[in-house]
Every structure is written in C-alpha cells, then in structure tokens.
Design an enzyme around this catalytic site. Structure first.
Site, PDB file in Angstrom:
ATOM      1  CB  CYS A  37      -0.928   0.006   1.215  1.00 50.16           C
ATOM      2  SG  CYS A  37       0.009   0.070   2.740  1.00 50.16           S
ATOM      3  CG  ASP A  39       0.237   2.774   4.385  1.00 50.18           C
ATOM      4  OD1 ASP A  39       0.054   3.523   3.435  1.00 50.18           O
ATOM      5  OD2 ASP A  39      -0.672   2.225   5.016  1.00 50.18           O
ATOM      6  CB  CYS A  63      -4.248   2.635   6.932  1.00 52.30           C
ATOM      7  SG  CYS A  63      -3.510   1.147   7.598  1.00 52.30           S
ATOM      8  CB  CYS A 106      -1.477  -2.574   9.196  1.00 53.84           C
ATOM      9  SG  CYS A 106      -2.673  -2.393   7.860  1.00 53.84           S
TER      10      CYS A 106
HETATM   11 FE1  FES Z   1      -1.167  -0.672   4.446  1.00 52.66          FE
HETATM   12 FE2  FES Z   1      -2.280  -0.450   6.744  1.00 52.66          FE
HETATM   13  S1  FES Z   1      -3.265  -0.612   4.815  1.00 52.66           S
HETATM   14  S2  FES Z   1      -0.185  -0.457   6.331  1.00 52.66           S
HETATM   15 FE1  FES Z   2      -2.028   2.531   2.714  1.00 49.25          FE
HETATM   16 FE2  FES Z   2      -3.582   1.780   4.423  1.00 49.25          FE
HETATM   17  S1  FES Z   2      -3.564   1.214   2.379  1.00 49.25           S
HETATM   18  S2  FES Z   2      -3.006   3.738   4.088  1.00 49.25           S
END
Ligand code: FES
Ligand code: FES
Length: 130
Positions: A37, A39, A63, A106
């Site tokens: 994602c 992050d 997130c 996550c």
């Molecule tokens: Fe990617 Fe939470 S959705 S770290």
């Molecule tokens: Fe990256 Fe969670 S998908 S913010």
C-alpha cells in the site's frame, strides 16, 4: 470497514509519537515500507547500558491500523530487553487490535519496524566495538 475500538483508541490517542536522536549511540532506527500500500513507518528505540529499551517513538504515514500497530508496538517495547522485544509477533499485535484479514499486513509492518530498529541498534554497537 469498521475499525475495532482499540484501533480507534490508538489512532485518536497515539502513544509515543515522535523522534529520537538518530545520531545517539543509544538509539536504533527502523524505517520500513509496505509494498502492498505504500505506507511508511519509522520506529525508534533508546536502549540503556543494561540492554533495556527505555524509550520508543514512532512516526507512521499510513492507515489507522498501521498507526495503531506502531503505537501499540512502542508501548509493548518499553521496559523490555532487546531479546524480549524481538519476540513481539505481528500476530500478537493483530490479535490485540482485532485487525481484519486485509489489515494484517499493517501489523507485519510494525513487526518489521521493530526488527529493523533492533538491527540498527545492534549494527551500531558491533561497529563501535570493532
Ligand atoms: Fe497498508 Fe495499513 S493498509 S499499512
Ligand atoms: Fe495505505 Fe492503508 S492502504 S493507508
């Protein structure tokens, strides 16, 4: 998606947000990203001469579950030895926060960040011992 109460609590009142001095001998920094994602999580520890984590801080661009996972990780790490902290599993974090399957990565990010911070600290000290 519904977040669990614990995720919302950590998201709204994140523990230990901030930065430690990366130049300090006592500090280890872990910086990891989630390919899934994009992050990014930075987790830092400050370790006493006895090898106990006396402080932990994080900054997470991501997130709610990633923020909650890293917030919880810093809480759990404080007061632990490096060995004990290295044993923290993403599954424990996911269970504590009741993360749904799509949010498991996550908590994996948090485990990776813990390990990266410990590795960084150890690398610093191997070098200074050499
Ligand atoms: Fe990617 Fe939470 S959705 S770290
Ligand atoms: Fe990256 Fe969670 S998908 S913010």
């Amino acid at each position: 998606m519904a977040y669990s109460e614990k995720v919302i609590d950590h998201y709204e009142n994140p523990r230990n947000v901030g930065k430690l001095d990366d130049k300090s001998e006592k500090v280890g920094t872990g910086m990891v990203g989630a390919p899934a994602c994009g992050d990014v999580m930075r987790l830092q520890i400050q370790v006493s001469d006895e090898g106990v984590i006396e402080d932990a801080r994080f900054k997470t661009y991501g997130c709610g579950s990633a923020i909650a996972s890293s917030s919880l990780a810093t809480e759990w790490m404080k007061g632990k030895t490096l060995e004990e902290a290295a044993d923290i599993k993403n599954t424990d974090i996911a269970e504590e926060l009741a993360l749904p399957p799509v949010k498991i990565h996550c908590s994996v990010l948090a485990e990776d960040a813990i390990k990266a911070a410990i590795d960084d600290y150890r690398t610093k000290h191997d070098e200074s011992a050499a």
